[in-house]
Scaffold this active site. Structure first.
Site, PDB file in Angstrom:
ATOM      1  N   ASP A   1       0.808  -1.215   0.000  1.00 17.47           N
ATOM      2  CA  ASP A   1       0.000   0.000   0.000  1.00 17.47           C
ATOM      3  C   ASP A   1       0.845   1.270   0.000  1.00 17.47           C
ATOM      4  O   ASP A   1       2.062   1.224   0.210  1.00 17.47           O
ATOM      5  CB  ASP A   1      -0.965   0.004   1.199  1.00 17.47           C
ATOM      6  CG  ASP A   1      -0.344  -0.579   2.474  1.00 17.47           C
ATOM      7  OD1 ASP A   1       0.895  -0.543   2.595  1.00 17.47           O
ATOM      8  OD2 ASP A   1      -1.081  -1.066   3.325  1.00 17.47           O
TER       9      ASP A   1
ATOM     10  N   ASP B   1      -7.727  -2.993  14.059  1.00 25.44           N
ATOM     11  CA  ASP B   1      -9.119  -3.224  13.657  1.00 25.44           C
ATOM     12  C   ASP B   1      -9.240  -4.428  12.713  1.00 25.44           C
ATOM     13  O   ASP B   1     -10.283  -4.647  12.119  1.00 25.44           O
ATOM     14  CB  ASP B   1      -9.702  -1.963  13.001  1.00 25.44           C
ATOM     15  CG  ASP B   1      -8.980  -1.563  11.709  1.00 25.44           C
ATOM     16  OD1 ASP B   1      -8.033  -2.277  11.288  1.00 25.44           O
ATOM     17  OD2 ASP B   1      -9.361  -0.537  11.110  1.00 25.44           O
TER      18      ASP B   1
ATOM     19  N   HIS C   1      -7.401  -5.004   9.913  1.00 23.13           N
ATOM     20  CA  HIS C   1      -7.091  -4.809   8.489  1.00 23.13           C
ATOM     21  C   HIS C   1      -5.795  -5.512   8.092  1.00 23.13           C
ATOM     22  O   HIS C   1      -4.901  -5.720   8.914  1.00 23.13           O
ATOM     23  CB  HIS C   1      -7.072  -3.326   8.093  1.00 23.13           C
ATOM     24  CG  HIS C   1      -5.945  -2.510   8.642  1.00 23.13           C
ATOM     25  ND1 HIS C   1      -6.133  -1.275   9.233  1.00 23.13           N
ATOM     26  CD2 HIS C   1      -4.602  -2.716   8.681  1.00 23.13           C
ATOM     27  CE1 HIS C   1      -4.967  -0.777   9.593  1.00 23.13           C
ATOM     28  NE2 HIS C   1      -4.016  -1.639   9.275  1.00 23.13           N
TER      29      HIS C   1
ATOM     30  N   GLU D   1      -9.796  -2.041   5.183  1.00 24.77           N
ATOM     31  CA  GLU D   1     -10.430  -1.766   6.467  1.00 24.77           C
ATOM     32  C   GLU D   1     -11.700  -2.616   6.627  1.00 24.77           C
ATOM     33  O   GLU D   1     -12.196  -3.187   5.648  1.00 24.77           O
ATOM     34  CB  GLU D   1     -10.795  -0.272   6.538  1.00 24.77           C
ATOM     35  CG  GLU D   1      -9.587   0.678   6.473  1.00 24.77           C
ATOM     36  CD  GLU D   1      -8.800   0.735   7.788  1.00 24.77           C
ATOM     37  OE1 GLU D   1      -8.739  -0.275   8.513  1.00 24.77           O
ATOM     38  OE2 GLU D   1      -8.228   1.810   8.077  1.00 24.77           O
TER      39      GLU D   1
HETATM   40  C1  F6R Z   1       1.331  -1.487   6.018  1.00 24.77           C
HETATM   41  C2  F6R Z   1       0.093  -2.259   6.124  1.00 24.77           C
HETATM   42  C3  F6R Z   1      -0.725  -2.250   7.353  1.00 24.77           C
HETATM   43  C4  F6R Z   1       0.084  -2.479   8.631  1.00 24.77           C
HETATM   44  C5  F6R Z   1      -0.823  -2.430   9.859  1.00 24.77           C
HETATM   45  C6  F6R Z   1      -0.042  -2.621  11.138  1.00 24.77           C
HETATM   46  O1  F6R Z   1       1.934  -1.682   4.757  1.00 24.77           O
HETATM   47  O2  F6R Z   1      -0.250  -2.868   5.175  1.00 24.77           O
HETATM   48  O3  F6R Z   1      -1.704  -3.258   7.256  1.00 24.77           O
HETATM   49  O4  F6R Z   1       0.729  -3.704   8.542  1.00 24.77           O
HETATM   50  O5  F6R Z   1      -1.485  -1.207   9.887  1.00 24.77           O
HETATM   51  O6  F6R Z   1       0.777  -1.508  11.322  1.00 24.77           O
HETATM   52  P1  F6R Z   1       1.940  -1.524  12.421  1.00 24.77           P
HETATM   53  O7  F6R Z   1       2.893  -2.560  11.992  1.00 24.77           O
HETATM   54  O8  F6R Z   1       2.543  -0.153  12.351  1.00 24.77           O
HETATM   55  O9  F6R Z   1       1.277  -1.842  13.718  1.00 24.77           O
END
Ligand code: F6R
Length: 260
Positions: free
Chosen positions: A67, A136, A138, A143
């Site tokens: 992403d 959450d 994702h 989301e």
């Molecule tokens: C980032 C991504 C997100 C993160 C998730 C957890 O490329 O795809 O799904 O993996 O938001 O974020 P952290 O690792 O910062 O807790």
């Protein structure tokens, strides 16, 4: 789904790094699916070290990140392109033309998303995808309520995600509202998936992903339908799992040929 629980995030990250190293040694032109955020930082540190000290060769790999924020240039310090350069790409012998992230500054986002999907297919599909987990539920930035069959597209981040990610910005309001993310259908086409989750903040989502019902309200639960997923947790992220003892027993009694 294989669930492995480690006493420390660094040990889980080392295990993930071994999975990547094993793949790259077996298939030097492997296609890697990469993630950003805090979770994969120790994995990338380990891969940098393996490159420096053991000559792990990234020269033929191709990569696709999950992403990117809409509206941020690749040289913006909070862009995911910038993150990847700092965390990994600048330190290994990857070919710059073979690393891909969605273009958050594209004038034509839908076309950019279609091209992203085409490029993944043209590269032969993703061999190993690393995922972090949103509190959450994702994966990528899919989301809650995302279609479980979705493809790469624009998404609106939830308030919870923007607050989670505010630590990288001056405030939650500075976190872009939109992102481009691989879809859940896109992620599910990876041949193998490794999901990392660390810390108590992830425990509720982990419980849903491993032991809850499949639901678009916890997007990562779709991983239960994937034939080759390894979930690597630290003790805090695993705290709410009912079947912890069983997962430990499975890990302790793995036949040698299943170990990496
Ligand atoms: C980032 C991504 C997100 C993160 C998730 C957890 O490329 O795809 O799904 O993996 O938001 O974020 P952290 O690792 O910062 O807790």
């Amino acid at each position: 789904m294989e669930v492995l629980i480690f006493n420390k995030d660094v040990n889980a990250s080392r295990y993930a790094a071994k999975m990547f190293a094993k793949l790259i040694r077996k298939k030097p032109a492997a296609v890697l699916g990469l993630a950003t955020g805090s979770t994969p930082c120790l994995l990338y540190a380990e891969l940098r070290q393996q490159h420096e000290e053991e000559g792990l060769d990234f020269s033929r790999i191709t990569s696709f990140n999950l992403d990117e924020y809409v509206g941020l240039d690749g040289d913006h310090p909070q862009s995911y392109r910038y993150f990847m350069q700092q965390a990994l790409f600048d330190h290994i012998n990857v070919h710059p033309g073979k690393v891909h992230l969605p273009d958050g500054k594209s004038d034509d986002i839908p076309a950019n998303c279609v091209d992203y999907e085409k490029n993944i297919s043209a590269a032969g599909g993703i061999d190993l995808q690393v995922l972090g987990l949103g509190s959450d539920g994702h994966i990528g930035f899919n989301e809650p309520s995302s279609s479980l069959a979705s493809r790469t597209r624009i998404k609106t981040l939830t308030r919870e995600t923007r607050e989670d990610n505010a630590r990288f910005f001056d405030s939650a309001d500075e976190v872009p509202q939109h992102c481009i993310t691989m879809g859940i259908g896109t992620i599910m086409e990876a041949r193998q998936i490794v999901l990392l989750a660390f810390g108590e903040r992830k425990a509720t989502a982990v419980k849903q992903v491993v032991e809850g019902p499949i639901s678009a309200m916890w997007p990562a639960t779709i991983l239960q339908m994937h034939p080759s997923v390894v979930v690597l947790l630290d003790d805090a992220a695993a705290a709410s799992l009912d079947q912890k003892d069983y997962y430990r027993e499975v890990a302790d009694n793995k036949p040698d040929w299943q170990r990496i």
